[in-house]
Each structure stands twice: as C-alpha cells, then as structure tokens.
Design an enzyme around this catalytic site. Structure first.
Site, PDB file in Angstrom:
ATOM      1  N   GLU B 322       2.865  -3.124   0.063  1.00 51.29           N
ATOM      2  CA  GLU B 322       2.391  -4.440  -0.201  1.00 51.29           C
ATOM      3  C   GLU B 322       0.982  -4.288  -0.971  1.00 51.29           C
ATOM      4  O   GLU B 322       0.657  -5.405  -1.866  1.00 51.29           O
ATOM      5  CB  GLU B 322       2.148  -5.002   1.080  1.00 51.29           C
ATOM      6  CG  GLU B 322       2.044  -6.625   1.201  1.00 51.29           C
ATOM      7  CD  GLU B 322       2.162  -7.282   2.570  1.00 51.29           C
ATOM      8  OE1 GLU B 322       2.868  -8.113   2.852  1.00 51.29           O
ATOM      9  OE2 GLU B 322       1.131  -6.957   3.563  1.00 51.29           O
ATOM     10  N   HIS B 351      19.199  16.678   7.261  1.00 50.34           N
ATOM     11  CA  HIS B 351      20.555  16.497   7.365  1.00 50.34           C
ATOM     12  C   HIS B 351      21.018  15.174   7.116  1.00 50.34           C
ATOM     13  O   HIS B 351      22.085  14.748   7.276  1.00 50.34           O
ATOM     14  CB  HIS B 351      20.889  16.831   9.160  1.00 50.34           C
ATOM     15  CG  HIS B 351      20.782  18.264   9.283  1.00 50.34           C
ATOM     16  ND1 HIS B 351      21.424  19.175   9.476  1.00 50.34           N
ATOM     17  CD2 HIS B 351      19.604  18.830   9.716  1.00 50.34           C
ATOM     18  CE1 HIS B 351      20.958  20.201   9.988  1.00 50.34           C
ATOM     19  NE2 HIS B 351      19.772  19.849  10.052  1.00 50.34           N
ATOM     20  N   LYS B 455       8.704 -17.433   1.512  1.00 53.55           N
ATOM     21  CA  LYS B 455       8.353 -18.561   2.467  1.00 53.55           C
ATOM     22  C   LYS B 455       8.759 -19.804   2.027  1.00 53.55           C
ATOM     23  O   LYS B 455       9.190 -20.596   2.495  1.00 53.55           O
ATOM     24  CB  LYS B 455       6.843 -18.216   2.901  1.00 53.55           C
ATOM     25  CG  LYS B 455       6.748 -17.048   3.740  1.00 53.55           C
ATOM     26  CD  LYS B 455       5.236 -17.146   4.199  1.00 53.55           C
ATOM     27  CE  LYS B 455       4.771 -15.704   4.737  1.00 53.55           C
ATOM     28  NZ  LYS B 455       3.397 -15.769   4.955  1.00 53.55           N
TER      29      LYS B 455
END
Lengths: 528, 528
Positions: B322, B351, B455
């Site tokens: 960010e 793994h 938004k």
C-alpha cells in the site's frame, strides 16, 4: 471497450455448469480470437495427454509413477480391479471408523468419547485439511480439529497448551507417506512425549495415514495404534485432499465427504471434455497462459470474497507453484517455469494491497471468487434496502471494474454457496487446470525435485552440528570458530559452524560463545 | 563464491544491534561495491528527507498531513507540546482503562468481568492487531481476542457463533478513523443487532477508537459507550499498530505495550542514523532496490521460521504494497511502482512452494526470519543430540544455501525471541525501510489514492441496486435485463444489473430470475 461490448464479451465467454450452478467469467482477460486460435492445437495435445494420464499412463516419468488422484472421485476409472477395490474399501473404512468414533464405539481409555482431532502433517498433508476445515467445519463441529504443521517447538507447545487436559480425549492423526519426513516425525515424537508426561497411552489414541509398509505404518502396527489408512503412491501430496489424507480429518469433523467426492466427480466430468469453451479448467489454463505468456510472467492473485475461503489461496499456492515451478521441461530444456500465487480474501485485501494492484507494478492477474449466498439466515439492513452482503458483492464488482479500467485483468468464479460439494468441485477444477497448463508448457507437473535440495542441505547442517558437539567435548578452553570448524572436519564452512553454535548457545545446549557478537569472526566457543 | 569468501562477505555486511540482540545478514544479496557506491547519493537524499519528515514537515502533500507515527514511540520528538501531551495521555488512558477492565472496575452489566475482546476493523485497523495477537498473546491470555475484519455476513455469523453466550461478557472495540468505512460500520451494525437480539445493551460493552469528532466518535458519545480513544490524522492506518489502534487490543490481552513501544523506540534510534552500513532499515531498502532494480521487478517472499510470526508477512504485505504501489512519482511521472509481498512460514512453506522458488521463475527475493530461542522449556531429543528446534534451524540454513546455489538471493533477520520488544522493533524496522525506499524511488509512501476507485465503483453498484429495486416494483410481469437496465437509468450497464439481480435472487430479496442461467442475455426478472 464499451460497457455494452464488455457485456457481449461476458456472454460470449461465460462458462456455466448447470449441475453445480457454477459460473466462470473470463471476459476481463484481454485476449483476442487470434490468440485463442494459436492455442487450439496446444489444447488438443494437452487433452490427449490428459486422457492418457487418466487411463493410467506413467505421467510422472522421473518417479515412474501413475497419477491417479482422479480415480479417487470415480473408482470406475481406476485402471484395474485391485485399485478400484482399494479406493472403494478405503472410503468404507473411513465411514465406518468415523461412525465408531462419533458413537463412542472407539473411545479413549479414560473417557467415553473423543472430543478433538490433532492432525500432524505438513505440505499436502496439512494445507488441504486446513483449507477444508476453515471452509466447511460447522460452528459446533462433531470434533474440533487442531494442526501441527511444522517442526517449531514453540508452535507445538502452543497447540498442546490449547488442548490442555483435553489431550486425554484427543484423537491424534499422523499423516506422512513415508514416515520419514522430519516435520511430522518430530511432531509425532513431541506429542508422544506430551502423552507420556500426562500418563496417557498414545497408541490408544492414535491413527496413521501412511503408505502401506512405510516406517510409520510399521510403527503404528507394532505399537498397536487404533488403525491406519493408506496413502497410495499414485496420489501426490498436493492432490491428496480427496484421499484418506483429507477425507479422514473432514469426516471426523462431521463434514459430508460423499458430497465432496460427488462435487469433484461432477467437475472432473466437465473438465474432461476435450473442447476449450466447454471445459472450465481449460479456460483457466488459457487465461494463465495468456496472462503470463506461458512463462509465468505474472503472479496469480486469488481473492475469495468469503471469509471461510481464506485458505483457498494458500491451498492453490502449493498446488500451482509446486506443480508448475520447474527448472526443466520434459525435453530437458532449462525453462524456469511456474506461476507465483498469493492472496487472502476480499474485501479485506482491498484495504491491504489493492492500492498496488490498481496503480503499481502490473505484474499479476486476479482471480475473484464470488459466493452468491450471503448467510444462512436473513440479513438486517445496514442502510435502507442494503445489507452487509450487498456491500461485499458491490465491492467485488467495483474492484473488478476499477482494476479493469486500469488494464488489470481478472477471472471471476461464481459459486452458489460454500458447501462440501462446491469445495470438492473447486479442488477438482484447479487440479485439472494445473494439469492442463503443465501439458501446455510441456513440464512434469507431478514431481518436486527441488524440494530435496533444502532437505539434503539441512541434513548436512545437522551432521555438522553433531561433529561440532563432538569436537567441543575434547576442548578445555574456548577455541576460535575457525579452529572448531577445522576440528569438526569442515574447515571451509565456518559460517555453518557459527550458525549452529549460535543457535545451540541460545537454547542452553551446553555451549557458550565468548566475545563480541557484532564480530562473529572473532568469537570463541566452549562447552559450558 | 567459495564458502570462505561468503563467510567473509557475511562478516563484512553483518549488521548487529547490541541492545536488541538483533542481526541483519544481507550477504546473500549479490550486489557489488559499485552498486553500493551508486546508491550512496540517493541514500543521503533519503536520509535528509526522512529527517524533515520526522521534524513535522508535510510529507503527505496530497493530503496535506504530517506523518507522525514515529512520535508515538518517543513523544519527545513530537513537533509541539500539544501533540506530545496527547501521545503521553493516550498511553496513560490505555493503561488505566486496561487496568480497570482487568480488575473488574469496568465490567459488563450482567457480570463482574469482561472475558473476551471483539475487535471490529479492517486494513490497518485489523492486520496489526491480528499479527500482534498471533505473535504475543499468551496461551491463557487476560482476555481472548476475536476479529471481524470484513463485511461478509457468514463470516460475522461465525465469529458471533463462536462467542455464543460469552457475548454478554465481550468488550467490543470498534476501530475506524472516520466511522464511514463501510466494512467496520457494517460489522458494528451487525454486532449491535446481535446484542439487541440477546437483550444486551451494546453501549455498555463498547468502546471506539476513532478520529476526534468523527461520525463514530459522535455516535459513541451520544449513545454513552464506555469510552473512546483517539486516532490521529498524522498516523496512517498501515503504521497505526503502535497507536491506540494496536495498543488497546494488545493491552487488553495482557501484552506488555511498554516493551513494544520501547523496542520500536530503540529501532527508531538505530534507523535514524544517516549512514548506510550502520542503519538496518537502509540496508533493507538497499537490498530491495538492488533486487528489483528500483522498479519492483521481484516479489518479496517473507518466511519467518516460527509459527507465531505467521501473520508478519500479511502485515508487511499491506505496509509495503500500500505504501509503495503507486502509479506516479512525486514529479508526476507515471512509474507504476511497488513490490509484491507474500509468504507464510517456514518450514511449512518449504513443502508448499519452495519447489518453485528453487527451480522456477526467478522473480523474487527471500527474507528469512530466524528466531534463536526454540521454546520456553527444555526440548526432547528426536534423534541422538538433535531437537525439533535443531531441525527448524537446520532447514532454514539448508534452504537458504540451496536457494543461493541456484542464484536466488535472500536476506536473513535473526532475533533472539518473539517478545513484545522484538515485535515493536520489527514493526519500526519495516516502517522505516519502507519510508526510505519510498524516498529512494521518489514516491509518496504515505497515501493510497487507488483504494478509493474500488469504493467509488462499489457505491455506484449499490446505487444501481436501489434503482433496480425501485424500477422492478413498477412491473407486474417479468422484464428482460436490458429493459430493467434502461428503466433503472443505466441502459449501457446491463452487466451490473445482471450481477445485482443474480445476487439478490440468491438471497431471497424479493427478486426472481427466469430463463436459462447459461444465457444471461436472455434472462427476465420480476419482483417475486
């Protein structure tokens, strides 16, 4: 492209599976028809290879093994009667075992029922069960599950502390194909020690999921553990969720494993169709190839907009990266393939790194996962006519749009609900997409030769550690690191010796470092 | 490079902080002296800018704000007496509040003590508290913490189900600077509803952490919530862990917040030194710049070898991406900056995807985090002379070595133990590294303009939803999607209308879709 043209593209490329009520939208991947045409011959080749693989061809040439996880969902496809029988019987064994545990017919020595499951495994023996537990375990599950998925002593202590006195009613599931992988082996030994300290009999509360005849299998049998379930050599770790590895923990939690298998079977049927537009796994592989130019140039960011799917990206991280991250192709050319995968969940990640996705380095493509049903009950309104779920949905659509406007491509999967059937279907979908993509770029998706290097190097470090401790016993006064390295037989590897003694000294292991820690070359070492 | 030459390089570049017993090893980043020389003038510039920033310069030009999170750790540095007073008093207020909650002086209406904390926040108001809880919360903490960090209805239901009857003894902490961010606002409304349904008085069990005078602040005061704590406009969300946002949840769990602040302060002092080799944050920024050519060409993979640090990479994912993921530099040039961050923990991830890291696309550099102390008690031996912790340590060293041999660079941080002081120091270290890197590449690290786009687009979707529902009320028979889009005033955006009605129909919201789901263009819609 105008909104109307995009809507047309959406319809043109929409994949819909009626039985599963599953949608795949690739309209926001900006490939054109010419690209698709160039890919068609590659897909024909991939479909043909996939068919051979499912029929039992040796698709893992390095290891001379068949790749059979598809048979688990439909035993009729197994290449011979023995395998079919084995698959069917294992599922029956899981059901009957689970029934007996839930009913109390199988119970711990000191109580009438088991209350908890402690799963010990790593990699493919942990990620699938963890993903499924997070996605599907009920608020009040038949048994609560806990995981030891590392060789971190503090992490093991934390899990054991959380279990506390319930250790006496905990069923321990040790998952390891060979029994030789250090992490689950160490986890098992630590837990056995905890049982002993509490005066409990481990063997009466333990089961193993392991290869027939493995070290672990032998141990379980010789110590009289409750039972064992098989891990077949034709099922790889990262595709083992629908084998006993995943089904036993799921069934114990009360998750419907038949529905999981059924969903996977339905998706398998759909992803076997040798036609690009009718095959959702092929469409995914097409998008991956397009985005990264068949070379993994872009990362795959996976964003499920549903809390319970949080671990799906971690599951895919293993499946995709371990399968596709290969140095050489099948002809031996050095290709350094792979696709990096990361992501957690939306909208949460919008507040973390969508800033970079929208504006920053364009080195990724997105996969949105939309779940249509918000919750089991009715929702309150957070604004007139608007629910929390409407926000979740609106934020997904808005983010997809905002990213596309900045030329960031995305795929969107839409599922009706997070059910065992859908989770099975998602697992099968990505299994196949990875397999097809592997064929497209001509690599072996079914081995993991690079994992060995770190293990071997670690074994060397532990060997040096034992030589260091041996060498130190002979000294009465502190000796320089370089001398210690020489005496331990590794004169060139002072750095490893330094790292080893620094770690031992921090853990009261009878070793002391003298001197200025800022100047490691000047340190001396003694047995305490 | 030979092992001896590498050992020399290790010593040449080792950074060690005596007070914190902290090591930073960048010897496995393959930069040469010439590269370092070319970077020195850039660092001089970055150090000077950082000094101005800490002195209270407007370092966030777009938003005309100071960047003051460094003052939180040492109020003497605050640019004026009012700010200093505010910082000191807030910490005192947190201590006295926590004391009263733990003692029962502040208690829920129906019981003598609060038992649980429910934190409602997203992004910077969730990741820091989640990371710290995972890293530092005791096995039996003073209060157990739970998080609602999304607007997912099913996710909220799960948290509430887990709390069950303990909701009556749960302290709710609502964290939102403006009170206007939809996710925490929705979470709060959902939780208020749950309180109401159980006949509980929310205001007697709630506190807010919010900007003074914000909507949330006003609501809390008008409804008589227990108390509020301030969120200052000079602290950004992603650097707010050492403000009330992080300190209140930490203190309630019984975590020593003074040690967290002290560790951060010590690291701040070290990372203020305007000299590359004496400044660990500068060394990190140097490595990032080297690896990605100052353009984020390589991903940052973060692997702490300690279960309790699992969420550190998610915390860094936000902080780094960010802050650095920006379209334009400070001169307005389009640069598409950023560094992608991912990772979980070692050895577990070995793994999962170390296969790809070792062999596949070389598009990353690694950061190992080593914790010297294995656990609080003594360890059993899993082999003669070898503990689980030796394996953890050996696998880290082995993997670092195996990757380096394949020309994969890595940084290694070594800390003695996961304590509040070390966690504070790690937070401060990366704060500063990100700030310095931002100056090196000439971007504003302190805003997030791209977050708004999603938004805004979501607000548009919700607006269309309301128009769609309005338009449908007027119809007596099913109408085509295109007609509905026209009537809702968005004739071009049939796709959004389709997505909206599909979601509403799946949630019994009074809307039905008719026709073949595989052909969305042909669907008709009616009010049920």
């Amino acid at each position: 492209m105008t909104a109307s043209a995009l809507w047309q593209r959406y319809q043109d490329w929409l994949y819909y599976h009626e039985g599963l009520d599953f949608y795949l939208d690739i309209s926001r991947m900006r490939f054109d028809d010419r690209f698709v045409e160039t890919m068609l011959p590659k897909f024909e080749h991939a479909f043909a290879q996939m068919k051979d693989l499912e029929a039992g061809a040796i698709a893992n040439p390095d290891e001379n093994r068949m790749v059979g996880h598809y048979w688990l969902r439909n035993s009729d496809l197994a290449p011979n009667a023995d395998l079919k029988k084995d698959i069917v019987e294992t599922i029956q064994q899981i059901e009957s075992f689970t029934h007996d545990v839930h009913s109390g017919a199988i119970h711990p020595p000191s109580a009438t029922k088991f209350t908890d499951v402690l799963s010990i495994g790593i990699g493919g023996s942990a990620l699938g069960p963890q993903f499924v537990a997070e996605a599907l375990s009920a608020d009040a599950p038949a048994m609560a599950i806990h995981f030891i998925d590392n060789t971190d002593p503090a992490g093991i202590d934390r899990v054991l502390a959380k279990l506390g006195d319930r250790l006496s009613t905990t069923l321990v599931v040790v998952i390891s194909k060979s029994g030789g992988t250090p992490e689950p082996r160490n986890g098992m030994l630590e837990v056995q020690n905890a049982f002993q300290e509490k005066g409990l009999d481990f063997s009466k509360q333990a089961i193993a999921i392991t290869g027939t005849g493995s070290n672990l299998d032998q141990l379980a049998k010789s110590e009289g553990w409750i039972t064992t379930f098989p891990m077949h050599d034709w099922v790889g770790g990262r595709t083992s969720e629908l084998s006993a590895v995943g089904l036993v923990p799921a069934a114990l939690q009360g998750i419907n494993i038949h529905e999981m298998l059924e969903g996977a079977k339905e998706m398998d049927i759909a992803t076997r169709i040798p036609d690009l537009k009718s095959n959702p796994a092929a469409l995914l592989a097409l998008c991956w190839y397009f985005s990264g130019d068949g070379k993994g140039k872009k990362d795959m960011v996976v964003l499920p907009y549903k809390d319970s799917l949080l671990l799906f990206s971690r599951y895919l991280q293993q499946l995709v990266m371990e399968s596709l991250g290969k140095e050489k192709d099948l002809d031996g050319n050095v290709v350094h393939q792979g696709i990096a995968v990361y992501g957690n969940k939306g909208t949460t990640d919008q507040h973390a790194y969508v800033q970079q996705l929208r504006e920053g380095v364009p080195n990724f493509f997105l996969t949105f996962i939309e779940v249509l049903k918000d919750r089991s009950s009715a929702s309150i309104e957070v604004e007139p006519g608007v629910t929390s779920g409407d926000y979740l949905s609106g934020l997904l659509q808005g983010t997809r749009k905002a990213l596309y406007e900045n030329e960031r491509d995305s795929i969107t999967l839409t599922i009706p609900e997070v059910t065992p059937r859908m989770v099975g279907a998602l697992i099968a979908l990505y299994d196949r997409a990875v397999g097809l993509y592997g064929f497209l770029v001509n690599i072996n998706s079914y081995h993991q030769p690079g994992v060995e290097a770190g293990k071997k190097a670690a074994a060397v470090v532990l060997d040096v550690q034992s030589k260091v401790m041996e060498a130190l016993k002979k000294e009465n006064t502190p000796i320089p690191l370089a001398t210690l390295a020489l005496n331990a037989g590794v004169p060139d590897d002072v750095e490893s010796v330094y790292k080893i003694v620094r770690h031992l000294a921090a853990n009261n292991r009878g070793i002391t470092l003298h001197g200025d820690p800022a100047k490691p070359g000047s340190l001396t070492v003694s047995a305490t």
